[in-house]
Design a protein around this motif. Structure first.
Motif, PDB file in Angstrom:
ATOM      1  N   ILE A  92       0.671  -1.101  -0.133  1.00 53.68           N
ATOM      2  CA  ILE A  92      -0.007   0.000   0.247  1.00 53.68           C
ATOM      3  C   ILE A  92       0.876   1.122  -0.413  1.00 53.68           C
ATOM      4  CG2 ILE A  92      -1.506   1.088   1.331  1.00 53.68           C
ATOM      5  CD1 ILE A  92      -2.511  -1.685   3.067  1.00 53.68           C
ATOM      6  N   ASP A  93       0.626   2.511  -0.823  1.00 57.30           N
ATOM      7  CA  ASP A  93       1.589   3.473  -0.848  1.00 57.30           C
ATOM      8  C   ASP A  93       0.901   4.507   0.225  1.00 57.30           C
ATOM      9  OD1 ASP A  93       2.409   5.972  -2.060  1.00 57.30           O
ATOM     10  OD2 ASP A  93       1.690   6.095  -4.019  1.00 57.30           O
ATOM     11  N   ILE A  94       2.463   4.553   1.106  1.00 57.12           N
ATOM     12  CA  ILE A  94       1.696   5.491   1.838  1.00 57.12           C
ATOM     13  C   ILE A  94       3.025   6.793   2.016  1.00 57.12           C
ATOM     14  CG2 ILE A  94       1.470   3.906   3.880  1.00 57.12           C
ATOM     15  CD1 ILE A  94       3.983   3.556   4.902  1.00 57.12           C
ATOM     16  N   THR A  95       3.112   7.129   0.586  1.00 55.83           N
ATOM     17  CA  THR A  95       4.432   7.943   0.622  1.00 55.83           C
ATOM     18  C   THR A  95       4.360   9.184   0.725  1.00 55.83           C
ATOM     19  OG1 THR A  95       4.722   6.328  -1.779  1.00 55.83           O
ATOM     20  CG2 THR A  95       5.682   9.181  -1.438  1.00 55.83           C
ATOM     21  N   GLU A  96       2.935   9.945   0.933  1.00 64.76           N
ATOM     22  CA  GLU A  96       2.408  11.385   1.487  1.00 64.76           C
ATOM     23  C   GLU A  96       3.074  11.154   2.856  1.00 64.76           C
ATOM     24  OE1 GLU A  96       2.164  14.011   0.028  1.00 64.76           O
ATOM     25  OE2 GLU A  96       2.723  12.937  -1.439  1.00 64.76           O
ATOM     26  N   ARG A  97       2.983   9.733   4.055  1.00 63.95           N
ATOM     27  CA  ARG A  97       2.458   9.935   4.932  1.00 63.95           C
ATOM     28  C   ARG A  97       3.500   9.804   5.399  1.00 63.95           C
ATOM     29  NH1 ARG A  97       0.605   4.913   7.441  1.00 63.95           N
ATOM     30  NH2 ARG A  97       2.860   4.300   7.917  1.00 63.95           N
ATOM     31  N   LYS A  98       4.520   9.037   4.959  1.00 62.76           N
ATOM     32  CA  LYS A  98       6.187   8.484   4.914  1.00 62.76           C
ATOM     33  C   LYS A  98       6.960  10.561   5.220  1.00 62.76           C
ATOM     34  CE  LYS A  98       7.458   4.846   7.016  1.00 62.76           C
ATOM     35  NZ  LYS A  98       8.450   5.123   8.014  1.00 62.76           N
ATOM     36  N   ARG A  99       6.793  10.917   4.135  1.00 65.05           N
ATOM     37  CA  ARG A  99       7.364  12.323   3.877  1.00 65.05           C
ATOM     38  C   ARG A  99       7.848  13.576   5.145  1.00 65.05           C
ATOM     39  NH1 ARG A  99       5.095  13.898  -2.610  1.00 65.05           N
ATOM     40  NH2 ARG A  99       7.038  11.946  -3.646  1.00 65.05           N
ATOM     41  N   THR A 100       6.013  13.024   5.080  1.00 65.12           N
ATOM     42  CA  THR A 100       6.190  13.880   6.654  1.00 65.12           C
ATOM     43  C   THR A 100       6.836  13.501   7.851  1.00 65.12           C
ATOM     44  OG1 THR A 100       3.720  14.475   5.862  1.00 65.12           O
ATOM     45  CG2 THR A 100       4.253  15.056   8.688  1.00 65.12           C
ATOM     46  N   GLU A 101       6.662  12.787   8.308  1.00 61.72           N
ATOM     47  CA  GLU A 101       8.124  11.901   9.381  1.00 61.72           C
ATOM     48  C   GLU A 101       9.215  11.958   8.969  1.00 61.72           C
ATOM     49  OE1 GLU A 101       6.186   7.982   9.522  1.00 61.72           O
ATOM     50  OE2 GLU A 101       4.939   8.004   9.840  1.00 61.72           O
ATOM     51  N   GLU A 102       9.573  11.670   7.248  1.00 66.46           N
ATOM     52  CA  GLU A 102      10.328  11.152   6.508  1.00 66.46           C
ATOM     53  C   GLU A 102      11.296  13.202   6.958  1.00 66.46           C
ATOM     54  OE1 GLU A 102      14.469   9.277   6.068  1.00 66.46           O
ATOM     55  OE2 GLU A 102      12.016   9.125   6.629  1.00 66.46           O
ATOM     56  N   ALA A 103      10.680  14.134   6.829  1.00 67.94           N
ATOM     57  CA  ALA A 103      11.423  15.061   7.533  1.00 67.94           C
ATOM     58  C   ALA A 103      12.207  15.392   8.719  1.00 67.94           C
ATOM     59  CB  ALA A 103      10.779  16.007   6.450  1.00 67.94           C
ATOM     60  N   LEU A 104      10.828  15.073   9.884  1.00 63.30           N
ATOM     61  CA  LEU A 104      11.147  15.724  11.025  1.00 63.30           C
ATOM     62  C   LEU A 104      12.310  14.033  11.042  1.00 63.30           C
ATOM     63  CD1 LEU A 104      10.914  16.910  13.787  1.00 63.30           C
ATOM     64  CD2 LEU A 104       8.929  14.969  14.329  1.00 63.30           C
ATOM     65  N   ARG A 105      11.909  13.213  10.415  1.00 56.74           N
ATOM     66  CA  ARG A 105      13.241  12.532  11.047  1.00 56.74           C
ATOM     67  C   ARG A 105      15.200  12.922  10.745  1.00 56.74           C
ATOM     68  NH1 ARG A 105      10.773   8.280   9.289  1.00 56.74           N
ATOM     69  NH2 ARG A 105       9.345   7.823  11.251  1.00 56.74           N
ATOM     70  N   GLU A 106      14.973  13.596   8.998  1.00 57.77           N
ATOM     71  CA  GLU A 106      16.075  13.516   8.320  1.00 57.77           C
ATOM     72  C   GLU A 106      16.577  14.295   9.275  1.00 57.77           C
ATOM     73  OE1 GLU A 106      17.649  14.732   4.037  1.00 57.77           O
ATOM     74  OE2 GLU A 106      15.235  15.077   4.913  1.00 57.77           O
ATOM     75  N   SER A 107      16.699  15.406   9.794  1.00 57.64           N
ATOM     76  CA  SER A 107      18.115  16.320  10.408  1.00 57.64           C
ATOM     77  C   SER A 107      18.675  15.507  11.786  1.00 57.64           C
ATOM     78  CB  SER A 107      17.240  17.883  10.599  1.00 57.64           C
ATOM     79  OG  SER A 107      15.637  17.525  11.356  1.00 57.64           O
ATOM     80  N   GLU A 108      16.695  14.647  12.552  1.00 58.03           N
ATOM     81  CA  GLU A 108      17.808  14.022  13.638  1.00 58.03           C
ATOM     82  C   GLU A 108      18.838  13.088  12.926  1.00 58.03           C
ATOM     83  OE1 GLU A 108      14.498  12.923  15.417  1.00 58.03           O
ATOM     84  OE2 GLU A 108      13.847  14.581  15.931  1.00 58.03           O
ATOM     85  N   GLU A 109      18.283  12.115  12.483  1.00 51.85           N
ATOM     86  CA  GLU A 109      19.859  11.143  11.725  1.00 51.85           C
ATOM     87  C   GLU A 109      20.752  11.650  11.329  1.00 51.85           C
ATOM     88  OE1 GLU A 109      20.308   7.115  11.012  1.00 51.85           O
ATOM     89  OE2 GLU A 109      18.674   8.058  12.206  1.00 51.85           O
ATOM     90  N   LYS A 110      20.936  12.405  10.668  1.00 49.13           N
ATOM     91  CA  LYS A 110      22.297  13.361  10.000  1.00 49.13           C
ATOM     92  C   LYS A 110      22.966  13.149  11.198  1.00 49.13           C
ATOM     93  CE  LYS A 110      20.162  15.253   5.634  1.00 49.13           C
ATOM     94  NZ  LYS A 110      20.274  16.421   4.774  1.00 49.13           N
ATOM     95  N   PHE A 111      22.284  14.091  12.275  1.00 52.89           N
ATOM     96  CA  PHE A 111      23.384  14.579  13.177  1.00 52.89           C
ATOM     97  C   PHE A 111      23.789  13.156  13.866  1.00 52.89           C
ATOM     98  CE2 PHE A 111      23.550  15.742  18.199  1.00 52.89           C
ATOM     99  CZ  PHE A 111      24.649  16.548  17.670  1.00 52.89           C
ATOM    100  N   ARG A 112      22.658  12.352  14.023  1.00 55.37           N
ATOM    101  CA  ARG A 112      22.916  11.022  15.036  1.00 55.37           C
ATOM    102  C   ARG A 112      23.958  10.178  13.724  1.00 55.37           C
ATOM    103  NH1 ARG A 112      22.614   6.292  14.982  1.00 55.37           N
ATOM    104  NH2 ARG A 112      21.256   5.749  12.717  1.00 55.37           N
ATOM    105  N   VAL A 113      23.848  10.309  12.627  1.00 58.62           N
ATOM    106  CA  VAL A 113      25.284   9.331  11.787  1.00 58.62           C
ATOM    107  C   VAL A 113      26.546  10.306  12.193  1.00 58.62           C
ATOM    108  CG1 VAL A 113      25.914   8.723   9.199  1.00 58.62           C
ATOM    109  CG2 VAL A 113      22.870   8.689   9.965  1.00 58.62           C
ATOM    110  N   LEU A 114      26.579  11.605  11.672  1.00 57.94           N
ATOM    111  CA  LEU A 114      27.671  12.420  11.871  1.00 57.94           C
ATOM    112  C   LEU A 114      28.191  11.912  13.072  1.00 57.94           C
ATOM    113  CD1 LEU A 114      29.836  14.204  10.347  1.00 57.94           C
ATOM    114  CD2 LEU A 114      27.715  16.437  10.921  1.00 57.94           C
ATOM    115  N   VAL A 115      28.063  12.339  14.204  1.00 53.86           N
ATOM    116  CA  VAL A 115      27.926  11.847  14.850  1.00 53.86           C
ATOM    117  C   VAL A 115      28.760  10.565  15.209  1.00 53.86           C
ATOM    118  CG1 VAL A 115      28.050  12.166  18.254  1.00 53.86           C
ATOM    119  CG2 VAL A 115      27.045  13.802  16.301  1.00 53.86           C
TER     120      VAL A 115
END
Length: 755
Positions: free
Chosen positions: A309-332
């Motif tokens: 089932i396509d949930i792309t729109e829902r995920k885009r909203t979640e991913e935008a929030l998670r992306e900034s946190e993940e970048k910092f975590r991965v980098l650190v």
């Protein structure tokens, strides 16, 4: 650090080995092209590892090439092993250094052991077991440790002590990891053939569904309905024979594979999860995936039925929030530097690298003040600046100091800090790098620099070391001071001392600067030319200056060619005398063959050029071979010869010559050839002959004159005798006799005058 560096290198190689499966799908290992491409993959992976190795010193590196080459030979045979081996050998030779021989031997031994195991272990229906893979890796790396004995004696023991155990512990494990990946690929290929027969089952069930549906074989091949095709923008024909991995982003394959593996292992019969698919246009489609595994009567998995089932729109909203946190975590988490946050004098965050550097766990750190593990010598300074930082005040943000790790070890660290906010309150953020090894290296470098300066002071060639900008002269060798009698701390001051004449100084600078740029760009030593350097005692030395850039230093070497220039001038003068002489000069080798003549020789013998003369034997220019042999014999016996001889000109005519010839000796007194100088004495000899003929004619005239005088004298004597008798007969007639004597004397004078 050794374990960490090796694990990082091996992890890179393990990751790259996954690509083997993709190649195997497109170019099967049963084909020559497929095997060669596998060899290129494993060789390339090994080369990448060699470019990011554990560096034990100049040219002494450790990496995972032995794992990759041995497994390449084990799984893909001699052709792949040859390609991988040649690539890694070429790279290792290119890297060079003290470990080159060991590195090449490790590659060859790994390939050889792999090919032996390829014949004995690898079977089409039974990939190597974990135990066999471990034993295989252990044998390969025991041989590798043994080959450390080929290193220079001075580093064998230290190298074995430092990396021997890590190699024996880690490399066989890496062999198991990569080997299992390759074994799984073999198994997947085998299973795909079995399951492909069920591709069309239940196909009609999915065609009418609004959600995406897929019947997925255990090997990954998908059979999808139209809704799934529409979701990803493909036609059914385009997705035919595709695997779910082919429409899954590379970074999502591993997570999906783990779920698939769990289902295959019987832990679950179904699963639900979110994953991304790759749209035909390259974008990502987020989906909610429900998968059920169908099994046979013995609970062996047969295939998967998947609902998407396509949930792309829902995920885009979640991913935008998670992306900034993940970048910092991965980098650190991925950085080797300790990243830490503190607030109210206590740590509130620390990454894994902080645990490694400090020795304290994150849990322990969160109970400590930020200065607790600082060395006492630096604690007050770091505490002062740290508090200013957490309060947002301007302060020094870079420090090098020592800490005391949990085990009591003192370590040097490099701290960079800044102010930030956490949950709306001021805090300090720092990154710490462990620079203990660098500090040790710097100390070793200082000791090495002192040794180098001692060596440079002992060399007879004057040497100067200056900064890369050619401004400050940091070092002069003792030989420079001995030769020039003075030195200078800066280049401008040296110009004043070495080149006091302003016009010549400008000429020197105009020549020096372009040559310096050539050396800078080429990275090689450059002969900048000859310069006349004024010495402290008023003398001048002619020196060749060589410039080369090493790291951030300019090295200038002076080669004193004063005496050589003097020798060159003398040689030029000798050559000038040789060529300008009116005498015919020539040089011959030990075989008596002429090698050089001057212009006078050509003119006297009548030759238009040296080409017709050089290469002929000495005897060629003699009319009489006997004279030539006698002259050469005299030179060989006595070391010299001089005398007349009859020479033969180019046109066959002859002339008389007078020559002086000697042997030529080198510095050791060894005879190396002959030299001669000759003048044409034909005219002289002709004049001497004419003079001799005139003298002979005069001698003949003198003889005739003497004979006539004798005859006249006899006649006069008879006359005198007669007069004396007459005088005796005629006493008193003495006066007459005297007159007669006077007349006779006059007569004799006239006769003498006549002749």
């Amino acid at each position: 650090m050794v374990y960490l560096d090796l694990i990082t290198n091996l992890a890179l190689l393990v990751a790259l080995s996954v690509v083997s499966g993709f190649i195997d799908k497109r170019w099967p290992r049963s084909t020559r092209l497929g095997v060669l491409m596998q060899g290129a993959l494993f060789g390339g992976a090994a080369v990448i590892g060699m470019l990011h190795p554990l560096n034990m010193g100049p040219g002494l590196i450790f990496d995972g090439r032995s794992v990759m080459v041995s497994l390449c030979a084990l799984f893909f045979g001699p052709w792949a092993a040859s390609v991988a081996g040649l690539m890694t050998i070429a790279c290792r030779i290119g890297v060079g250094g003290v470990g080159t021989i060991m590195g090449v031997l490790v590659i060859l031994s790994s390939a050889g052991i792999g090919l032996f195991a390829h014949v004995r272990l690898l079977k089409a229906t039974e990939p190597p077991s974990t135990r066999n893979l471990y034993l295989f890796g252990l044998v390969v790396h025991l041989v590798m440790v043994a080959l450390m004995l080929t290193l220079p004696e001075s580093i064998i023991i230290s190298t074995i002590k430092r990396v021997g155990i890590p190699v024996i512990l880690l490399y066989p494990l890496a062999t198991i990891l990569v080997g299992k990946i390759l074994s799984d690929q073999v198994s997947a290929i085998q299973h795909a053939e079995v399951l492909r027969t069920s591709e069309e089952k239940y196909k009609s069930v999915f065609e009418a569904a609004n959600a995406g549906k897929s019947i997925t074989l255990l090997t990954g091949e998908i059979n999808v309905n139209q809704a799934f095709c529409d979701m990803l923008g493909y036609t059914k024909e385009e997705l035919k024979n595709k695997k779910w991995q082919d429409v899954t982003p590379a970074d999502g394959i591993e997570a999906t594979q783990k779920i698939v593996d769990s289902l295959l292992q019987g832990k679950e019969d179904s699963a639900r999860f979110n994953k991304r698919y790759t749209h035909k246009n390259g974008s990502y489609i987020w989906t909610d995936v429900s998968v059920v595994v169908h099994r046979d009567a013995d609970r062996n998995p047969l295939y998967f039925i998947t609902t998407i089932i396509d949930i792309t729109e829902r995920k885009r909203t979640e991913e935008a929030l998670r992306e900034s946190e993940e970048k910092f975590r991965v980098l650190v988490d991925s950085t080797p530097a300790a990243v830490m946050l503190y607030q109210d004098d206590r740590w509130i965050y620390a990454n894994k690298a902080a645990e490694t550097i400090c020795g304290y766990s994150v849990k322990e750190l969160l109970t400590m003040h930020f200065w607790d593990f600082i060395h006492p010598d630096y604690k007050s300074v770091i505490q002062k600046h740290g508090r200013k930082r957490q309060q947002g005040e301007k302060t020094t943000n870079r420090h090098e100091f020592k800490i005391i790790a949990k085990d009591g070890t003192e370590k040097w660290v490099d701290l960079s800090g800044a102010s930030t906010t956490v949950q709306g309150r001021l805090a300090g953020i720092i990154s710490i790098l462990d620079i203990t090894e660098r500090k040790r290296a710097e100390e070793a470098l200082r000791a090495s620099d002192a040794q180098l300066r001692a060596v440079l002071d002992a060399t007879p060639f004057p040497i100067a070391i200056m900064d890369a900008q050619d401004n400050n002269i940091e070092y002069w060798s003792q030989s420079a001071l001995a030769l020039f009698g003075h030195t200078a701390p800066t280049t401008p001051e040296w110009y004043q001392l070495a080149y006091p004449d302003s016009e010549y100084r400008r000429e020197v600078i105009d020549r020096w600067k372009p040559s310096l740029e050539t050396a800078r760009l080429s990275g090689r030593p450059v002969n900048t030319g000859e310069y006349r350097i004024s010495c402290h005692d008023g003398s001048a030395r002619v020196c060749e200056l060589y410039a080369t850039f090493l790291s951030n230093k300019l090295i200038v070497t002076f080669r004193d060619v004063t005496d050589l220039k003097h020798s060159d001038d003398l040689l030029k003068l000798k050559n000038l005398v040789f060529d300008a002489s009116f005498a015919a000069n020539s040089i011959a080798d030990l075989e008596g063959v002429v090698t050089e003549v001057n212009n006078a020789f050509l003119q006297i013998w009548g030759y238009p050029s040296k080409d017709e003369v050089v290469g002929n034997p000495i005897s060629y220019f003699f009319k009489d071979m006997g004279e030539a042999v006698a002259a050469v014999t005299a030179i060989n016996v006595n070391g010299q010869w001089q005398g007349d001889f009859t020479a033969r000109k180019r046109d066959g005519s002859t002339f008389k010559g007078y020559a002086v010839a000697t042997v030529i000796r080198d510095r050791n007194g060894k005879v190396t050839g002959y030299q001669s100088s000759m003048v044409d004495i034909t005219s002289q000899r002709k004049a001497e002959s004419q003079r001799e003929a005139a003298l002979e004619e005069i001698r003949n005239l003198n003889k005739n004159l003497e004979q006539r005088i004798k005859e006249r004298t006899a006649e006069l004597k008879e006359t005198i005798d007669l007069l004396e008798e007459t005088n005796k007969a005629f006493v008193g007639r003495e006066l007459r006799i005297i007159e007669l004597k006077e007349q006779i004397a006059e007569l004799e004078a006239k006769i003498t005058a006549m002749y």
